[in-house]
Design an enzyme around this catalytic site. Structure first.
Site, mmCIF file in Angstrom:
data_model
loop_
_atom_site.group_PDB
_atom_site.id
_atom_site.type_symbol
_atom_site.label_atom_id
_atom_site.label_comp_id
_atom_site.label_asym_id
_atom_site.label_seq_id
_atom_site.Cartn_x
_atom_site.Cartn_y
_atom_site.Cartn_z
ATOM 1 N N THR A 122 -10.522 -9.432 23.460
ATOM 2 C CA THR A 122 -11.790 -9.279 22.742
ATOM 3 C C THR A 122 -12.492 -10.636 22.727
ATOM 4 O O THR A 122 -11.911 -11.626 22.271
ATOM 5 C CB THR A 122 -11.522 -8.798 21.304
ATOM 6 O OG1 THR A 122 -10.778 -7.582 21.388
ATOM 7 C CG2 THR A 122 -12.819 -8.554 20.555
ATOM 8 N N CYS A 142 -7.040 -8.169 14.124
ATOM 9 C CA CYS A 142 -8.232 -7.809 14.915
ATOM 10 C C CYS A 142 -9.499 -7.682 14.081
ATOM 11 O O CYS A 142 -10.434 -8.468 14.246
ATOM 12 C CB CYS A 142 -7.962 -6.510 15.662
ATOM 13 S SG CYS A 142 -6.540 -6.651 16.747
ATOM 14 N N ASN A 164 -15.184 -2.564 16.549
ATOM 15 C CA ASN A 164 -14.409 -3.108 15.432
ATOM 16 C C ASN A 164 -15.310 -3.441 14.240
ATOM 17 O O ASN A 164 -14.926 -3.237 13.092
ATOM 18 C CB ASN A 164 -13.615 -4.335 15.877
ATOM 19 C CG ASN A 164 -12.272 -3.950 16.489
ATOM 20 O OD1 ASN A 164 -11.959 -2.767 16.604
ATOM 21 N ND2 ASN A 164 -11.494 -4.929 16.890
HETATM 22 C C1 UGA Z 1 -8.113 -2.128 15.288
HETATM 23 C C2 UGA Z 1 -8.970 -1.004 15.878
HETATM 24 O O1 UGA Z 1 -8.804 0.187 15.113
HETATM 25 C C3 UGA Z 1 -8.589 -0.726 17.336
HETATM 26 O O2 UGA Z 1 -9.457 0.243 17.882
HETATM 27 C C4 UGA Z 1 -8.704 -2.037 18.119
HETATM 28 O O3 UGA Z 1 -8.317 -1.856 19.487
HETATM 29 C C5 UGA Z 1 -7.797 -3.081 17.496
HETATM 30 O O4 UGA Z 1 -8.199 -3.287 16.122
HETATM 31 C C6 UGA Z 1 -7.943 -4.357 18.261
HETATM 32 O O5 UGA Z 1 -9.012 -4.953 18.240
HETATM 33 O O6 UGA Z 1 -7.010 -4.733 19.000
HETATM 34 P P1 UGA Z 1 -5.639 -2.264 14.263
HETATM 35 O O7 UGA Z 1 -5.914 -3.722 14.005
HETATM 36 O O8 UGA Z 1 -4.337 -1.857 14.844
HETATM 37 O O9 UGA Z 1 -6.767 -1.657 15.236
HETATM 38 O O10 UGA Z 1 -5.777 -1.561 12.835
HETATM 39 P P2 UGA Z 1 -6.636 -0.367 12.215
HETATM 40 O O11 UGA Z 1 -5.888 0.890 12.321
HETATM 41 O O12 UGA Z 1 -8.024 -0.419 12.729
HETATM 42 O O13 UGA Z 1 -6.656 -0.815 10.682
HETATM 43 C C7 UGA Z 1 -7.302 -2.038 10.307
HETATM 44 C C8 UGA Z 1 -7.236 -2.254 8.814
HETATM 45 O O14 UGA Z 1 -8.149 -1.373 8.151
HETATM 46 C C9 UGA Z 1 -5.881 -2.023 8.167
HETATM 47 O O15 UGA Z 1 -5.612 -3.099 7.274
HETATM 48 C C10 UGA Z 1 -6.042 -0.717 7.422
HETATM 49 O O16 UGA Z 1 -5.206 -0.632 6.283
HETATM 50 C C11 UGA Z 1 -7.503 -0.791 7.029
HETATM 51 N N1 UGA Z 1 -8.121 0.538 6.786
HETATM 52 C C12 UGA Z 1 -8.257 1.434 7.804
HETATM 53 C C13 UGA Z 1 -8.584 0.851 5.515
HETATM 54 O O17 UGA Z 1 -8.484 0.039 4.574
HETATM 55 N N2 UGA Z 1 -9.163 2.071 5.307
HETATM 56 C C14 UGA Z 1 -9.307 2.982 6.298
HETATM 57 O O18 UGA Z 1 -9.857 4.069 6.036
HETATM 58 C C15 UGA Z 1 -8.822 2.653 7.573
#
Ligand code: UGA
Length: 437
Positions: free
Chosen positions: A122, A264, A212
């Site tokens: 990224t 991320c 993101n």
């Molecule tokens: C994120 C993106 O979702 C991916 O599409 C992307 O490829 C990746 O970053 C990256 O750039 O490599 P990730 O970091 O694995 O993926 O985590 P997410 O599932 O996106 O969650 C991110 C944060 O948001 C977590 O702390 C989660 O607890 C929080 N979250 C998520 C919430 O607080 N509420 C929600 O409804 C969803």
């Protein structure tokens, strides 16, 4: 095809294994010899469901190899995927592109055959064009080498599925020849009708940054609404469900609570706003600053709610923390909201004991000042308050009646809004959640 994957951290390891699964001959390269040794022996050095069996399958089929020598990749592959990290620069909001530039500088002079170099990291928009120019000056005379960008959208904990069944493939290319090469790399996924968008380098880079930033915005939006709900005596979870039924909005990424963390979303929002600032586009930068501000405020709010629960001061209090990973399903604690809250409370004088089913080793390294327990009940032993900060499924199954006999005072803060609060209240607990009165 013969493919090298340069950088075998989370993204690179998943990509290398999945490309071998798609039928290619793959060489994974990294300077971290311990990581390369582990992968070559069929061991995944982080928690990612489903990856180990595919790794072992690729190794035993002879389609997957690992090396610490970038020169091996230079002579081996027709396509080089560059998957190195672009972390936040210390003391700045911008991304550190040093690893990426170093790979180009070391790979290019060693190339011996025509090939395509593909960035997956990224990056701030404009990076790919700059790296393409840099590559052109460094390759040996007579070779035909170009650069493309192919951002990755996988989530930790769901990475195999996201890679082998992606929502879409995005490629930024400078020519139809490079587009054809990438179509050949992903031929099996295209045959399964995966949407494929071929565009210019800048749009491909921005696609990832914008995705993101949007996900972060969605989380901060519902958390902003959660603040209003708390003040107005409304219930944000019911509200999120109601919003989610609207197919234009959708329920995903509308789960309120402690906010987003990880390696991320936080750094990508900051890098995006820093780049917008550099480009002189002030409005979007200020907008994303608000997204970050709302996110940071959730951590402070959790500390405030917990302090109120224990009567105004943490000094001399035992605080149990359930969860250290930045989200369930991973052992990653980078920018973890749970660890940030636990550390802030420890700094105010509490004894903080943390449990996490997978992330304890990483948490110990990141936050050695905290105590760690090898079971949730042990973390809760004699606690004055229990904080539920990462929503691992097993915490939902905790028995409030049984746990009441373990703690000193039955007080709970549900920082993720997933516990069956009425059951806990019926069992005699004082419960606060983030986004309801
Ligand atoms: C994120 C993106 O979702 C991916 O599409 C992307 O490829 C990746 O970053 C990256 O750039 O490599 P990730 O970091 O694995 O993926 O985590 P997410 O599932 O996106 O969650 C991110 C944060 O948001 C977590 O702390 C989660 O607890 C929080 N979250 C998520 C919430 O607080 N509420 C929600 O409804 C969803």
């Amino acid at each position: 095809m013969r493919i090298s994957v340069i950088g075998t951290g989370h993204l690179g390891a998943v990509h290398a294994v999945c490309l071998a699964e798609l039928g290619h001959e793959v060489l994974g390269v990294d300077t971290d010899s311990a990581m390369i040794a582990a992968l070559a022996e069929g061991r995944v050095p982080f928690h990612e469901p489903g990856l180990t069996s595919l790794l072992i399958g690729g190794l035993s089929a002879g389609r997957l190899r690992f090396s610490t020598a970038l020169a091996d990749a230079a002579t081996f592959a027709d396509v080089h995927f560059v998957c190195v990290g672009t972390p936040q620069l210390p003391g700045s909001l911008r991304a550190d592109l040093g690893h990426l530039e170093a790979v180009i500088d070391r790979l290019a002079p060693n190339l011996t055959r025509d090939c395509l170099v593909v960035g997956k990291s990224t990056v701030p928009v404009g990076t790919a064009a700059r790296l393409a120019a840099r590559l052109a000056t460094l390759i040996p005379n007579g070779l035909n080498v170009s650069l493309a960008w192919n951002p990755e959208f996988l989530r930790e904990g769901n990475a195999v599925q996201d890679t082998l069944r992606p929502d879409r493939l995005v490629v930024g290319v400078a020519s139809s020849r490079d587009d054809a090469t990438l179509r050949a790399v992903y031929a099996r996924l295209l045959a399964e009708d995966t949407p494929y968008v071929s565009t210019d380098l800048a749009t491909a880079e921005l696609a990832k940054a914008a995705a993101n930033a949007f996900l972060a915005t969605k989380v901060s939006f519902i958390n902003a609404v959660a603040e209003v709900c708390e003040a107005a005596g409304a219930d944000v979870v019911t509200l999120a469900d109601i919003l989610g039924y609207d197919s234009r909005i959708g329920r995903r990424f509308l789960s309120p609570g402690l906010g987003y963390g990880g390696g991320c979303l936080p750094k990508d929002v900051r890098a995006f706003l820093a780049r917008a600032d550099e480009l002189g586009v002030v409005g979007p930068a200020r907008f994303l600053e608000q997204v970050e501000e709302i996110n940071g405020a959730r951590r402070r709010r959790a500390v405030d709610l917990a302090r109120t629960l224990v009567g105004g001061s943490f000094v001399g209090q035992n605080v149990a923390v359930l969860g250290a990973a930045f989200k369930p399903g991973t052992d990653d604690v980078r920018d973890s909201p749970a660890l940030a809250v636990a550390s802030a409370i420890r700094a105010e004088g509490a004894v903080v004991r943390v449990h996490d089913p997978w992330a304890t080793d990483n948490a110990r390294l990141a936050a050695p000042q905290l105590d760690y327990a090898d079971g949730p009940e042990k973390a809760c032993d004699s606690a004055d308050v229990v904080l539920h900060l990462t929503e691992w499924p097993q915490y939902r199954d905790l028995d409030p009646v049984r746990l009441r006999g373990v703690v000193r005072v039955p007080r709970m803060l549900d920082g993720r809004n997933v516990l069956a609060i009425e059951q806990w209240r019926d069992a005699g607990w004082t419960v606060r959640s983030m986004g309801a009165a």
